[in-house]
Write a protein that holds these residues in place. Structure first.
Motif, PDB file in Angstrom:
ATOM      1  N   LYS A   1       3.398  -7.965  13.503  1.00 45.57           N
ATOM      2  CA  LYS A   1       2.020  -7.766  13.537  1.00 45.57           C
ATOM      3  C   LYS A   1       2.195 -10.141  12.495  1.00 45.57           C
ATOM      4  CE  LYS A   1      -3.414  -7.370  12.648  1.00 45.57           C
ATOM      5  NZ  LYS A   1      -3.904  -6.739  12.681  1.00 45.57           N
ATOM      6  N   ASP A   2       1.564 -11.180  12.915  1.00 47.03           N
ATOM      7  CA  ASP A   2       1.451 -11.761  11.898  1.00 47.03           C
ATOM      8  C   ASP A   2       0.335 -12.417  11.038  1.00 47.03           C
ATOM      9  OD1 ASP A   2       1.528 -14.186  10.290  1.00 47.03           O
ATOM     10  OD2 ASP A   2       3.273 -15.138  11.369  1.00 47.03           O
ATOM     11  N   GLU A   3      -0.818 -12.000  10.364  1.00 43.18           N
ATOM     12  CA  GLU A   3      -2.405 -11.988   9.862  1.00 43.18           C
ATOM     13  C   GLU A   3      -1.708 -13.440   9.678  1.00 43.18           C
ATOM     14  OE1 GLU A   3      -4.392  -9.612  10.032  1.00 43.18           O
ATOM     15  OE2 GLU A   3      -3.653  -7.473   9.336  1.00 43.18           O
ATOM     16  N   ARG A   4      -0.956 -14.372   8.874  1.00 39.03           N
ATOM     17  CA  ARG A   4      -1.198 -15.236   8.755  1.00 39.03           C
ATOM     18  C   ARG A   4      -1.396 -16.710   9.635  1.00 39.03           C
ATOM     19  NH1 ARG A   4       1.149 -19.657   8.217  1.00 39.03           N
ATOM     20  NH2 ARG A   4       3.138 -18.813   8.774  1.00 39.03           N
ATOM     21  N   LYS A   5      -0.766 -16.113  11.032  1.00 41.27           N
ATOM     22  CA  LYS A   5      -1.093 -16.831  12.416  1.00 41.27           C
ATOM     23  C   LYS A   5      -2.028 -15.765  12.967  1.00 41.27           C
ATOM     24  CE  LYS A   5       3.534 -18.857  11.895  1.00 41.27           C
ATOM     25  NZ  LYS A   5       4.488 -19.236  12.683  1.00 41.27           N
ATOM     26  N   SER A   6      -3.196 -14.921  12.998  1.00 38.83           N
ATOM     27  CA  SER A   6      -3.413 -13.867  13.667  1.00 38.83           C
ATOM     28  C   SER A   6      -3.257 -13.971  14.757  1.00 38.83           C
ATOM     29  CB  SER A   6      -5.074 -14.985  13.545  1.00 38.83           C
ATOM     30  OG  SER A   6      -6.366 -14.605  14.596  1.00 38.83           O
ATOM     31  N   ARG A   7      -2.458 -13.297  15.674  1.00 36.76           N
ATOM     32  CA  ARG A   7      -1.347 -13.471  16.481  1.00 36.76           C
ATOM     33  C   ARG A   7      -0.057 -12.505  15.945  1.00 36.76           C
ATOM     34  NH1 ARG A   7       0.557 -18.295  20.339  1.00 36.76           N
ATOM     35  NH2 ARG A   7       2.161 -17.058  20.996  1.00 36.76           N
TER      36      ARG A   7
ATOM     37  N   PHE B   1       3.569 -10.575  17.553  1.00 35.56           N
ATOM     38  CA  PHE B   1       4.574 -11.479  18.966  1.00 35.56           C
ATOM     39  C   PHE B   1       5.858 -10.627  19.469  1.00 35.56           C
ATOM     40  CE2 PHE B   1       4.372 -14.897  15.056  1.00 35.56           C
ATOM     41  CZ  PHE B   1       4.071 -15.746  16.099  1.00 35.56           C
TER      42      PHE B   1
ATOM     43  N   LYS C   1      -4.298 -17.924  22.975  1.00 39.17           N
ATOM     44  CA  LYS C   1      -3.678 -18.243  22.478  1.00 39.17           C
ATOM     45  C   LYS C   1      -2.135 -17.469  23.124  1.00 39.17           C
ATOM     46  CE  LYS C   1      -4.699 -15.645  18.940  1.00 39.17           C
ATOM     47  NZ  LYS C   1      -4.681 -16.038  18.042  1.00 39.17           N
ATOM     48  N   TYR C   2      -2.164 -16.846  24.214  1.00 38.17           N
ATOM     49  CA  TYR C   2      -0.438 -16.645  24.417  1.00 38.17           C
ATOM     50  C   TYR C   2      -0.418 -16.510  26.084  1.00 38.17           C
ATOM     51  CZ  TYR C   2      -1.401 -12.992  21.164  1.00 38.17           C
ATOM     52  OH  TYR C   2      -1.436 -12.439  19.577  1.00 38.17           O
TER      53      TYR C   2
END
Length: 318
Positions: free
Chosen positions: A198-204, A206, A264-265
């Motif tokens: 989880k990448d909180e900064r990018k709100s997505r 991987f 988003k995806y």
């Protein structure tokens, strides 16, 4: 926004009493929330609920007409907005959430959330009093993304919440989704295992096929329900074994079958011709596979199912 002018007959009243007298069908919780959010103005100035109105005062009330007038939507459960009731008893509710409705306030601090609408509905039924600080505030037992529609469980008391959270944690509540994905999925069914970062900064999130630092293992099961050859779209039933942020969306995109409408995806070049602006993903079935659920044992073995709402006409081959 509604604008009204205070008459001589109403001068000298507290503004909250004046509004209750004027809008008798409005939930008092909605009114006091508007005061907290500073959505009520007098002569252009935000006021509190103890303000005393004067003749000629110009009130600006930033509450949607449906709530202000207490008028339900056509064909909906009375005073239910943003959801329909699938099941309800004295302990829990199960609702079918509309797409586009956040379950809780998001970064935009929207007041039009599922939990807001649930509390207004229960207040109208007399099951919830927002001014009783000693009472339990009904709350959601789990979440759905803003643009995912479908089934959400709400607990009406503390013991029901405790039990439901325990059952969800121990996978005794089975959650099934339907989705439309890009392309023909070759395997008719599979259990996907990967790792999610989880990448909180990018709100997505991987997905990795190998364990990496900070990643959580995810398990997603699916089976193919149908396929539209003309549109090259498969309909899947997906069961979440683990429940991580954006798991279904990211996991299916990782195997080359992103969800239709997912900005988003997904694939904008595929979504755009279909005018698909929201992900075609619906939490459509819950199965209560309880072992011992205490006061909620009467729900053991019950299944709740709704029809997904996908605004795409398909010629599906099963």
């Amino acid at each position: 926004m509604r604008e009204i002018i205070v008459t001589k007959e109403n001068a000298g009243k507290r503004i909250d009493k004046y509004l209750r007298d004027t809008f008798r069908n409005m939930p008092s919780g909605a009114m006091y929330k508007a005061f907290r959010k500073k959505d009520i103005k007098v002569n252009g100035v935000r006021v509190k609920d103890d303000y005393v109105v004067s003749q000629g005062d110009r009130l600006e009330i930033y509450i949607v007409d449906e709530i202000l007038d207490g008028v339900p939507q056509a064909g909906s459960t009375p005073f239910a907005r943003g959801f329909s009731v699938v099941y309800e008893d004295s302990n829990i509710m199960i609702v079918n959430k509309d797409q586009g409705i956040p379950v809780h306030p998001d970064r935009e601090q929207s007041n039009n959330t599922l939990i807001d609408f649930i509390l207004e509905y229960l207040e109208h039924k007399g099951e919830y009093n927002p001014n009783d600080t000693n009472s339990f505030t009904p709350c959601l037992c789990h979440r759905l993304d803003r643009n995912t529609g479908g089934l959400v469980i709400i607990a009406k008391n503390a013991e029901s919440l405790r039990i439901m959270l325990d059952k969800i944690k121990n996978k005794e509540v089975r959650k099934f989704y339907q989705c439309l994905v890009v392309g023909k999925v070759k395997k008719q069914s599979a259990e996907l295992r990967s790792f999610l970062i989880k990448d909180e900064r990018k709100s997505r999130v991987f997905i990795s096929d190998e364990p990496v630092k900070g990643a959580s293992e995810i398990i997603t099961k699916y089976r193919v329900l149908s396929y539209d050859m003309d549109k090259d779209i498969s309909r899947l039933e997906v069961e979440l074994i683990t429940g991580k942020t954006h798991q279904i969306r990211a996991h299916l995109a990782h195997i080359g079958h992103p969800i239709v409408g997912d900005g988003k995806y997904g694939t904008n070049a595929f979504n755009r011709p279909l005018k698909a602006k929201r992900q075609m993903l619906w939490a459509y079935k819950l199965v209560f596979d309880f072992k011992d659920a205490g006061m909620l044992n009467y729900l053991k073995g019950m299944k709740f199912e709704v029809e997904p709402i996908f605004n795409i006409n398909l010629k599906e081959q099963h």
